[in-house]
Design a protein around this motif. Sequence first.
Motif, PDB file in Angstrom:
ATOM      1  N   VAL A  54      15.154   9.454  57.587  1.00 33.80           N
ATOM      2  CA  VAL A  54      14.094   9.261  58.377  1.00 33.80           C
ATOM      3  C   VAL A  54      14.616   8.254  59.539  1.00 33.80           C
ATOM      4  CG1 VAL A  54      12.501   9.164  56.383  1.00 33.80           C
ATOM      5  CG2 VAL A  54      13.829   7.177  56.783  1.00 33.80           C
ATOM      6  N   LEU A  55      13.824   8.178  60.624  1.00 39.17           N
ATOM      7  CA  LEU A  55      14.248   7.349  61.692  1.00 39.17           C
ATOM      8  C   LEU A  55      13.715   5.943  61.742  1.00 39.17           C
ATOM      9  CD1 LEU A  55      15.352   7.310  64.609  1.00 39.17           C
ATOM     10  CD2 LEU A  55      13.361   7.964  65.371  1.00 39.17           C
ATOM     11  N   VAL A  56      14.455   4.961  61.944  1.00 35.75           N
ATOM     12  CA  VAL A  56      13.913   3.587  61.480  1.00 35.75           C
ATOM     13  C   VAL A  56      14.568   2.774  62.798  1.00 35.75           C
ATOM     14  CG1 VAL A  56      13.885   3.900  59.125  1.00 35.75           C
ATOM     15  CG2 VAL A  56      15.929   2.888  60.311  1.00 35.75           C
ATOM     16  N   GLY A  57      13.710   1.769  63.118  1.00 33.64           N
ATOM     17  CA  GLY A  57      13.768   0.655  64.112  1.00 33.64           C
ATOM     18  C   GLY A  57      13.564  -0.782  63.600  1.00 33.64           C
ATOM     19  N   ARG A  58      13.564  -1.679  64.165  1.00 30.79           N
ATOM     20  CA  ARG A  58      13.021  -3.083  63.801  1.00 30.79           C
ATOM     21  C   ARG A  58      11.528  -2.983  63.741  1.00 30.79           C
ATOM     22  NH1 ARG A  58      11.459  -6.284  68.160  1.00 30.79           N
ATOM     23  NH2 ARG A  58      12.402  -5.839  70.276  1.00 30.79           N
ATOM     24  N   ARG A  59      10.765  -4.029  63.140  1.00 29.82           N
ATOM     25  CA  ARG A  59       9.517  -4.047  63.200  1.00 29.82           C
ATOM     26  C   ARG A  59       9.010  -4.497  64.712  1.00 29.82           C
ATOM     27  NH1 ARG A  59       6.362  -1.729  59.688  1.00 29.82           N
ATOM     28  NH2 ARG A  59       4.797  -3.495  59.811  1.00 29.82           N
ATOM     29  N   ILE A 119      21.738  -1.336  58.762  1.00 31.45           N
ATOM     30  CA  ILE A 119      20.184  -1.595  58.317  1.00 31.45           C
ATOM     31  C   ILE A 119      20.203  -3.095  58.913  1.00 31.45           C
ATOM     32  CG2 ILE A 119      18.432  -2.494  56.669  1.00 31.45           C
ATOM     33  CD1 ILE A 119      19.467  -0.096  54.958  1.00 31.45           C
ATOM     34  N   SER A 120      21.042  -4.175  58.837  1.00 29.55           N
ATOM     35  CA  SER A 120      21.147  -5.264  59.575  1.00 29.55           C
ATOM     36  C   SER A 120      21.199  -5.290  60.950  1.00 29.55           C
ATOM     37  CB  SER A 120      22.394  -6.024  58.991  1.00 29.55           C
ATOM     38  OG  SER A 120      22.322  -7.344  59.454  1.00 29.55           O
ATOM     39  N   ALA A 121      22.229  -4.412  61.471  1.00 30.16           N
ATOM     40  CA  ALA A 121      21.832  -4.161  62.977  1.00 30.16           C
ATOM     41  C   ALA A 121      20.547  -3.675  63.535  1.00 30.16           C
ATOM     42  CB  ALA A 121      23.014  -3.151  63.405  1.00 30.16           C
ATOM     43  N   ILE A 122      20.196  -2.933  62.691  1.00 27.15           N
ATOM     44  CA  ILE A 122      18.716  -2.427  63.156  1.00 27.15           C
ATOM     45  C   ILE A 122      17.824  -3.322  63.416  1.00 27.15           C
ATOM     46  CG2 ILE A 122      16.893  -0.850  62.611  1.00 27.15           C
ATOM     47  CD1 ILE A 122      19.066   1.191  61.616  1.00 27.15           C
ATOM     48  N   LYS A 123      17.547  -4.292  62.168  1.00 30.90           N
ATOM     49  CA  LYS A 123      16.828  -5.371  61.863  1.00 30.90           C
ATOM     50  C   LYS A 123      16.804  -6.400  63.042  1.00 30.90           C
ATOM     51  CE  LYS A 123      15.936  -5.317  56.914  1.00 30.90           C
ATOM     52  NZ  LYS A 123      16.427  -6.174  55.709  1.00 30.90           N
ATOM     53  N   VAL A 168      18.546   1.856  66.900  1.00 29.26           N
ATOM     54  CA  VAL A 168      17.690   2.730  65.872  1.00 29.26           C
ATOM     55  C   VAL A 168      18.700   3.416  64.968  1.00 29.26           C
ATOM     56  CG1 VAL A 168      15.653   2.735  67.283  1.00 29.26           C
ATOM     57  CG2 VAL A 168      17.216   4.737  67.366  1.00 29.26           C
ATOM     58  N   GLY A 169      18.085   4.068  63.955  1.00 33.94           N
ATOM     59  CA  GLY A 169      19.166   5.010  63.070  1.00 33.94           C
ATOM     60  C   GLY A 169      18.356   5.886  62.191  1.00 33.94           C
ATOM     61  N   LEU A 170      19.048   6.944  62.101  1.00 32.41           N
ATOM     62  CA  LEU A 170      18.537   7.979  60.898  1.00 32.41           C
ATOM     63  C   LEU A 170      19.354   7.733  59.785  1.00 32.41           C
ATOM     64  CD1 LEU A 170      18.682  11.322  63.049  1.00 32.41           C
ATOM     65  CD2 LEU A 170      16.742  10.514  61.578  1.00 32.41           C
ATOM     66  N   LEU A 171      18.516   7.121  58.571  1.00 31.52           N
ATOM     67  CA  LEU A 171      19.009   6.710  57.558  1.00 31.52           C
ATOM     68  C   LEU A 171      18.263   7.311  56.259  1.00 31.52           C
ATOM     69  CD1 LEU A 171      18.786   2.608  57.999  1.00 31.52           C
ATOM     70  CD2 LEU A 171      20.648   4.250  58.370  1.00 31.52           C
ATOM     71  N   PRO A 172      18.963   7.578  55.318  1.00 30.17           N
ATOM     72  CA  PRO A 172      18.419   8.135  53.833  1.00 30.17           C
ATOM     73  C   PRO A 172      16.894   7.202  53.476  1.00 30.17           C
ATOM     74  CG  PRO A 172      20.679   7.646  53.642  1.00 30.17           C
ATOM     75  CD  PRO A 172      20.417   6.912  54.964  1.00 30.17           C
ATOM     76  N   GLU A 225      10.097  -3.651  56.017  1.00 29.47           N
ATOM     77  CA  GLU A 225      11.040  -4.388  57.029  1.00 29.47           C
ATOM     78  C   GLU A 225      11.210  -3.775  58.131  1.00 29.47           C
ATOM     79  OE1 GLU A 225      14.258  -5.125  54.328  1.00 29.47           O
ATOM     80  OE2 GLU A 225      13.215  -6.672  52.927  1.00 29.47           O
ATOM     81  N   LEU A 226      10.947  -2.397  58.204  1.00 30.29           N
ATOM     82  CA  LEU A 226      11.354  -1.572  59.190  1.00 30.29           C
ATOM     83  C   LEU A 226      10.546  -0.852  59.612  1.00 30.29           C
ATOM     84  CD1 LEU A 226      15.078  -0.522  57.921  1.00 30.29           C
ATOM     85  CD2 LEU A 226      14.507  -2.052  59.904  1.00 30.29           C
ATOM     86  N   SER A 227      10.419  -0.197  61.005  1.00 25.69           N
ATOM     87  CA  SER A 227       9.293   0.855  61.367  1.00 25.69           C
ATOM     88  C   SER A 227       9.893   2.026  61.310  1.00 25.69           C
ATOM     89  CB  SER A 227       9.150   0.498  62.875  1.00 25.69           C
ATOM     90  OG  SER A 227       8.552  -0.859  63.079  1.00 25.69           O
TER      91      SER A 227
END
Length: 301
Positions: free
Chosen positions: A178-183, A240-244, A249-253, A261-263
């Motif tokens: 899934v693609l995630v970024g900070r809130r 994850i810490s860098a994204i927060k 952004v990142g494609l993460l499991p 905690e993340l969008s």
Amino acid sequence: MFGIAVSNLRRLNLNHLLTLDALLSERNVTRAAQRLHLSQPSVSVRLAKLRSAFKDPLLIPGAGGMILTARAEELREPLRGALEKLEQAVQGSAHFDPRKASNTWRMAAADYGESTVLLPVLAHIRKEAPGTRLAVAQVVPLQIARQLESADVDLALQVTDQIPPGLHHQTLFEEQYVLVGRRGHPRLKRKLSIERFCALDHVIVSPDGGGFRGITDTILMQRGLERRVVLSVPHFFVAISAIKNSDIVGLLPSRLVNPAELSVVGAPVNVPGYRMGMVWHERSHRDPAHKWLRSVIAKSF
């Protein structure tokens, strides 16, 4: 036996051979003593007797610690095989009682496997087998077969399409990215086009270290596109810490992502997921203790 004269062999007993096996595996007197539940001086005395019997130093100092002599390397696998056969002959089909067990299990796992497999089953293992211990080492895919064969590792957690042939394995679950970024990320508030996706600053997890390309980049390249990868790290939780704490952004499991905690947004590129499994060697396939451990993990998924 192992090229040693019969007169010398009679100077050694089973405890000496068990000590030799532990020393050849651990390559460290202190760790071998801990594994055998003996004092370090006792193991040192046995090592001296082994050196005398085999007329070889067996372990010598090296740049990164103790290394095996050529004679020791020659002994390692035949000795391990002989001791395993002896153990099987003595143990037979003995029942494993986790409440009375004192096993030390050694697993190989990346931070993903630690989080998604080990942590969920840890409480159950501690409750059912409180006298056992669990040691986790960093998984190195290219070394899994050797580690399992040499008993350095009892069980490995690995993506199933990367498992070497000749090993037993069981799939535990399927994973998707899934693609995630900070809130509140300002560029993730609306549906992403493939162009806006590529223009974002991305983090990539490179277990081997330093890589800036992955399966996502291969898929994009086939479409004549390229994304901006600005950070490469070896562990998912660093990513994850860098994204927060940034606009990266990142494609993460998906199992690592906490939506609170993340969008989490839809990615305009379809990255195939994978299957996570546990892997073990034939040497432990029928071992009652090992079978119990595998069943505990499998039942959790």
